[in-house]
Write a protein that holds these residues in place. Structure first.
Motif, mmCIF file in Angstrom:
data_model
loop_
_atom_site.group_PDB
_atom_site.id
_atom_site.type_symbol
_atom_site.label_atom_id
_atom_site.label_comp_id
_atom_site.label_asym_id
_atom_site.label_seq_id
_atom_site.Cartn_x
_atom_site.Cartn_y
_atom_site.Cartn_z
ATOM 1 N N GLU A 1 35.075 36.517 51.028
ATOM 2 C CA GLU A 1 35.131 35.157 50.495
ATOM 3 C C GLU A 1 33.742 34.612 50.186
ATOM 4 O OE1 GLU A 1 37.567 32.339 52.583
ATOM 5 O OE2 GLU A 1 38.938 33.890 53.286
ATOM 6 N N GLY A 2 32.704 35.124 50.851
ATOM 7 C CA GLY A 2 31.363 34.633 50.540
ATOM 8 C C GLY A 2 30.426 34.569 51.722
ATOM 9 N N GLN B 1 36.664 32.618 58.207
ATOM 10 C CA GLN B 1 35.580 31.742 57.762
ATOM 11 C C GLN B 1 36.112 30.326 57.564
ATOM 12 O OE1 GLN B 1 33.647 33.463 54.282
ATOM 13 N NE2 GLN B 1 34.392 35.489 54.868
ATOM 14 N N GLN C 1 41.277 29.035 54.341
ATOM 15 C CA GLN C 1 41.469 28.872 52.902
ATOM 16 C C GLN C 1 42.705 29.602 52.382
ATOM 17 O OE1 GLN C 1 39.782 26.906 50.703
ATOM 18 N NE2 GLN C 1 41.395 27.528 49.293
ATOM 19 N N ARG D 1 31.521 31.802 61.169
ATOM 20 C CA ARG D 1 30.685 32.429 60.148
ATOM 21 C C ARG D 1 29.434 32.993 60.809
ATOM 22 N NH1 ARG D 1 31.350 27.906 55.258
ATOM 23 N NH2 ARG D 1 33.627 28.001 55.234
ATOM 24 N N GLN E 1 30.964 38.069 47.014
ATOM 25 C CA GLN E 1 32.290 38.703 47.034
ATOM 26 C C GLN E 1 32.214 40.216 46.865
ATOM 27 O OE1 GLN E 1 31.888 35.681 44.924
ATOM 28 N NE2 GLN E 1 32.338 34.744 46.898
ATOM 29 N N HIS F 1 31.441 28.388 44.993
ATOM 30 C CA HIS F 1 32.192 27.804 46.105
ATOM 31 C C HIS F 1 32.938 28.915 46.828
ATOM 32 C CE1 HIS F 1 35.413 24.701 47.527
ATOM 33 N NE2 HIS F 1 34.516 24.915 48.452
ATOM 34 N N HIS F 2 33.995 29.371 46.247
ATOM 35 C CA HIS F 2 34.696 30.584 46.677
ATOM 36 C C HIS F 2 35.495 31.093 45.475
ATOM 37 C CE1 HIS F 2 38.200 28.053 46.897
ATOM 38 N NE2 HIS F 2 37.839 27.454 48.009
ATOM 39 N N THR G 1 38.391 28.967 43.311
ATOM 40 C CA THR G 1 38.182 27.717 42.585
ATOM 41 C C THR G 1 38.517 27.887 41.112
ATOM 42 O OG1 THR G 1 36.449 27.024 44.113
ATOM 43 C CG2 THR G 1 36.480 25.966 41.963
ATOM 44 N N ARG H 1 42.499 24.690 43.030
ATOM 45 C CA ARG H 1 42.574 26.135 43.186
ATOM 46 C C ARG H 1 43.211 26.803 41.964
ATOM 47 N NH1 ARG H 1 39.528 24.657 47.533
ATOM 48 N NH2 ARG H 1 40.787 23.659 49.167
#
Length: 647
Positions: A215-216, A235, A238, A260, A499, A509-510, A513, A551
């Protein structure tokens, strides 16, 4: 008499909770002995002088007037109030003949249960300031004292004692501010939870044992006894909350624990709490509206002043241009301006090695008298630039800041290096006066990326230093702001895992989005770096309290972005197969947000670090030095989980 320290056992009924409550045995006490709590606003208002009571708390300071008369403060269980206990050797019905001997030998901070008679306190000293409020109109004639434990003599605990984090329990016990912060945290959480329930949100707990997905941020991995298989701590919730939207939920929230594995700062912890929310059939405006309707009454309840309605909004590019930050404190003046078009080329070449750079300017003014302002500014900026913090700006590989102090006793007011025309135009642009600081800073001439610019960081650092040294007044009030229109993708940073794609890009962001408009969807195929995401951050006083987005609810669009834009491998894409299947099954449009609850509480209470509003925070290295975690892995554990150390 029934022992007041033993709670009667209640056997749960298999029917309803109400039935259980009706069948619970009532607690019985002697009518002559009542339990009172020192934590009540007026615990002795219903009591009569001469009435027998039982009190619990900690022993405080004491004074011995003679061998027969002894005074000691009893501090309430929550350590906010105290009452004087009087122990004498006279005979009294029900008095333990050894009560005075017992209470004299007990050290301060010992938890006790005392039995005594309420009597009027004739000598009432002035109320002392401090954390503990003294009850002055009555006192307790001691009949008996029962220590519930004993405070050891090897621990020195005075009002001046400073306990380290390895003694967090004593930090909390001795620091009213810390305990008050935790109580306020609880009250703020209760307020938010109650208001969300009132507007139809449903609280849903999502699993903490998830799986590793890119996810990041870096994840914490939880090995299992099944060889080669592991969980990952989330994390954020989401993906689960998006799954809930595809499951028919319309309004979801929870106070979610998130994890995280990232470098720690004053506003970050490896484990933290966020107020997580999601709404189906909703977009950015609906989510921002709900948050504003939630935050404004929260501030009215717990803070002074009112927040604006609606909250201002500012695009990412404009925020970076004006303030050099994507989370600006808009209370700080002035703003940044671009001035390279005013400056001679030889001056630009002196302040930066960059080719065709953007050069921006910033001014700083003190509120001191005109006579001392020039010397005050010169001393201040010299001291700042010689500090370790200032050296980091000077050593900027893109060029250090150009520093000028306006001085009317010098040619062109000290701006002669700018040339006559540029000096004159900058004087008009900034309405400069003696003692003003003018800073020039270059940056690459390309679209903004990241969270701040060098001049934005310097702007904040100079203001903080000026306030610290008394040149500027501390900022007051609260300035909420929505930052919108972030780039959907950013260049990969070496400090973040992103990612794991091969495109040289990562989701800002992730990866869930959505592009903001149909034009942004079209731009995906032409230039992904120019695509704007439907992403919004809530910032108050320069602190990012949370972020959210609309989303992607189409499985095809989600797979396209992961596969064709981020260029994730097939194996990485398979990590999200569960989410793609949910989106494929007719998932409705949805949007949400997550507010950092620790940061929110710290901001509202005026704390500089989230560690001050967390009961058991981690250190800067991620350690809990009280319980000594993380701990080493034994050979037995390594074998159980099929792990081994790499050389």
């Amino acid at each position: 008499m029934v022992n007041p320290f033993i709670r009667p056992q209640v056997v749960p009924s298999r029917t309803s909770c109400q039935a259980t409550a009706r069948r619970a045995p009532k607690r019985k006490f002697s009518p002559k002995v009542q339990k009172f709590s020192l934590t009540a606003s007026d615990p002795f208002s219903p009591a009569k002088l001469g009435e027998k009571v039982v009190l619990h708390g900690y022993l405080g300071t004491s004074a011995s007037l003679s061998k027969k008369l002894f005074f000691v403060q009893l501090i309430s269980k929550d350590r906010v109030r105290s009452i004087q206990l009087v122990s004498s050797s006279g005979s009294l019905p029900g008095r333990d003949p050894l009560a005075q001997e017992h209470v004299r030998r007990l050290p301060m901070h010992t938890p006790v249960a005392v039995t005594g008679l309420i009597r009027e306190r004739k000598q009432q000293p002035d109320q002392e300031s401090g954390d503990v409020e003294k009850i002055l109109h009555v006192e307790i004639d001691l009949l008996s004292v029962q220590p519930l434990n004993e405070f050891p003599s090897d621990i020195i605990a005075t009002p001046d004692t400073v306990f380290g984090p390895e003694q967090r329990h004593l930090q909390l016990r001795g620091d009213f501010g810390l305990r008050s912060a935790l109580a306020n945290r609880s009250a703020i959480g209760f307020f938010l939870r109650s208001n969300l329930h009132d507007i139809g949100f449903v609280e849903v707990e999502t699993p903490l044992l998830f799986k590793s997905t890119p996810e990041g941020a870096r994840e914490f991995i939880v090995p299992t006894r099944r060889k080669g298989l592991a969980y990952a701590l989330p994390q954020s919730p989401q993906q689960y909350k998006q799954i809930l939207m595809g499951s028919g939920m319309t309004k979801y929230f929870q106070f979610a624990r998130c994890f995280r594995d990232e470098d720690l700062r004053t506003d970050r912890q490896p484990e933290f709490t966020q107020l997580d929310m999601e709404m189906s059939f909703a977009g950015a405006d609906e989510v921002m509206g709900v948050i504003e309707d939630l935050i404004r009454p929260l501030w009215s309840q717990f803070c002074e002043g009112r927040l604006p309605e609606p909250f201002p909004r500012l695009g990412y590019a404009e925020a970076m241009s004006r303030y050099g930050s994507d989370k600006p404190d808009t209370r700080i003046e002035p703003k940044i301006s671009r001035v390279d078009y005013l400056l001679p080329g030889d001056l630009i070449n002196k302040i930066t090695p960059l080719q065709d750079p953007v050069v921006e300017a910033l001014t700083l003014r003190f509120g001191t008298s005109a006579e001392s302002q020039t010397s005050d500014m010169r001393n201040f900026i010299t001291k700042f630039l010689e500090s370790p913090e200032g050296m980091s700006f000077i050593q900027n590989p893109e060029g250090g800041p150009g520093i000028f102090i306006v001085d009317s006793t010098k040619p062109l007011q000290g701006l002669q290096a700018l040339g006559f025309e540029a000096a004159e135009r900058i004087e008009d642009l900034y309405d400069i006066q003696d003692g003003d600081l003018l800073i020039l800073q270059a940056r690459p001439n390309r679209p903004f990326s990241g969270g701040s610019t060098a001049l934005g960081n310097l702007r904040l650092a100079l203001h903080t230093a000026a306030v610290r040294e008394g040149h500027l007044e501390p900022l007051k009030g609260f300035a909420p702001l929505w930052i919108t229109d972030f780039p959907l993708f950013s260049p990969i940073s070496h400090t973040e895992p992103g990612q794991g794609g091969n495109a040289g890009l990562a989701a800002t962001h992730h990866p869930f989005t959505s592009p903001k408009t149909s034009d942004d969807v079209d731009m995906l195929l032409m230039d992904p770096t120019r695509v704007v995401g439907d992403h919004y951050d809530l910032v108050i006083n320069g602190i990012e309290l949370g972020g959210g987005s609309r989303r992607i609810h189409s499985a095809d669009m989600q797979a396209f972005i992961m596969r064709d834009i981020l260029k994730m491998t097939s194996a990485r894409l398979a990590d999200f197969s569960h989410l793609l299947e949910v989106l494929r099954a007719g998932c409705p449009p949805h949007a949400g947000i997550a507010l950092g609850f620790d940061r929110l509480v710290a901001l509202m209470l005026g704390k500089s670090s989230v560690r001050e509003v967390i009961a058991f925070p981690k250190t800067g290295k991620g350690d809990d030095v009280l319980v000594k975690s993380p701990g080493p892995l034994s050979d037995e554990i390594l074998q159980t989980y099929s792990l081994q150390y790499r050389p």
